[in-house]
Enzyme design. Structure first.
Site, PDB file in Angstrom:
ATOM      1  N   LEU A  66       0.871  -1.177   0.000  1.00  0.00           N
ATOM      2  CA  LEU A  66       0.000   0.000   0.000  1.00  0.00           C
ATOM      3  C   LEU A  66       0.912   1.232   0.000  1.00  0.00           C
ATOM      4  O   LEU A  66       1.349   1.696   1.051  1.00  0.00           O
ATOM      5  CB  LEU A  66      -0.910  -0.023   1.224  1.00  0.00           C
ATOM      6  CG  LEU A  66      -1.956   1.081   1.333  1.00  0.00           C
ATOM      7  CD1 LEU A  66      -2.888   1.086   0.122  1.00  0.00           C
ATOM      8  CD2 LEU A  66      -2.774   0.924   2.613  1.00  0.00           C
ATOM      9  N   LEU A  67       1.229   1.699  -1.196  1.00  0.00           N
ATOM     10  CA  LEU A  67       2.194   2.788  -1.345  1.00  0.00           C
ATOM     11  C   LEU A  67       1.584   4.118  -0.934  1.00  0.00           C
ATOM     12  O   LEU A  67       0.489   4.461  -1.359  1.00  0.00           O
ATOM     13  CB  LEU A  67       2.656   2.895  -2.807  1.00  0.00           C
ATOM     14  CG  LEU A  67       3.270   1.641  -3.434  1.00  0.00           C
ATOM     15  CD1 LEU A  67       3.578   1.910  -4.903  1.00  0.00           C
ATOM     16  CD2 LEU A  67       4.529   1.212  -2.691  1.00  0.00           C
ATOM     17  N   HIS A  68       2.303   4.853  -0.096  1.00  0.00           N
ATOM     18  CA  HIS A  68       1.830   6.175   0.292  1.00  0.00           C
ATOM     19  C   HIS A  68       2.970   6.945   0.944  1.00  0.00           C
ATOM     20  O   HIS A  68       3.920   6.345   1.448  1.00  0.00           O
ATOM     21  CB  HIS A  68       0.658   6.077   1.277  1.00  0.00           C
ATOM     22  CG  HIS A  68       1.011   5.368   2.547  1.00  0.00           C
ATOM     23  ND1 HIS A  68       1.148   3.996   2.607  1.00  0.00           N
ATOM     24  CD2 HIS A  68       1.295   5.816   3.789  1.00  0.00           C
ATOM     25  CE1 HIS A  68       1.486   3.645   3.836  1.00  0.00           C
ATOM     26  NE2 HIS A  68       1.585   4.733   4.581  1.00  0.00           N
ATOM     27  N   ALA A  69       2.870   8.238   0.898  1.00  0.00           N
ATOM     28  CA  ALA A  69       3.765   9.098   1.656  1.00  0.00           C
ATOM     29  C   ALA A  69       2.879  10.142   2.333  1.00  0.00           C
ATOM     30  O   ALA A  69       1.655  10.098   2.209  1.00  0.00           O
ATOM     31  CB  ALA A  69       4.804   9.743   0.738  1.00  0.00           C
TER      32      ALA A  69
END
Length: 150
Positions: A66-69
């Site tokens: 779950l890619l996030h920044a």
């Protein structure tokens, strides 16, 4: 509250045969959000930088990242993107293999809690992850998300 169907546009769903490494997988997974103005291109670099610094914190379970920044790392508008890799990628040598990359762009902490809740419900069932990873078409993947009722 915004459901997943309002957070995920069909053009942000893609199937990719293979990538050379995990960094390329992040580039490919986030690019649709860049192309459509949901995030700045630096969002890609921020996710990669965070992963180098803190380890791949976004690999939630086998098959799923779950890619996030952070919102201040380049988010313009809320949106999701979904990428399925036909050949899995590893974010660290000892695994696990990842085939499903879900990119989340959240403008604030509250805004994505509802979507995160729905994703958590959806991915709490490993069968749902497998079904998405083995979907024949991007349309099928899109509907798995858009039609999901948490």
């Amino acid at each position: 509250m915004a459901g997943m169907s309002s957070m995920l546009k069909r053009e942000n769903v893609q199937i990719v045969e293979k990538v050379s490494d995990w960094e390329e997988s992040v580039h490919i997974a986030v690019q649709p959000l860049v192309d459509q103005g949901f995030v700045e291109s630096r969002y890609i670099d921020e996710i990669i930088g965070n992963a180098r610094e803190f380890g791949p914190y976004f690999v939630i379970c086998p098959d799923l990242a779950l890619l996030h920044a952070r919102p201040d790392q380049g988010v313009i508008k809320r949106q999701l993107a979904v990428t399925v890799l036909r050949e899995p990628v590893r974010f660290k040598e000892e695994g696990p293999d990842v085939r499903l990359l879900v990119t989340l762009a959240a403008t604030d902490a509250d805004g994505h809690i509802e979507v995160m809740r729905q994703l958590a419900t959806m991915f709490g069932d490993p069968d749902n992850i497998t079904k998405i990873c083995e979907a024949a078409t991007a349309d099928e993947i899109y509907h798995a998300f858009a039609d999901f009722k948490a």
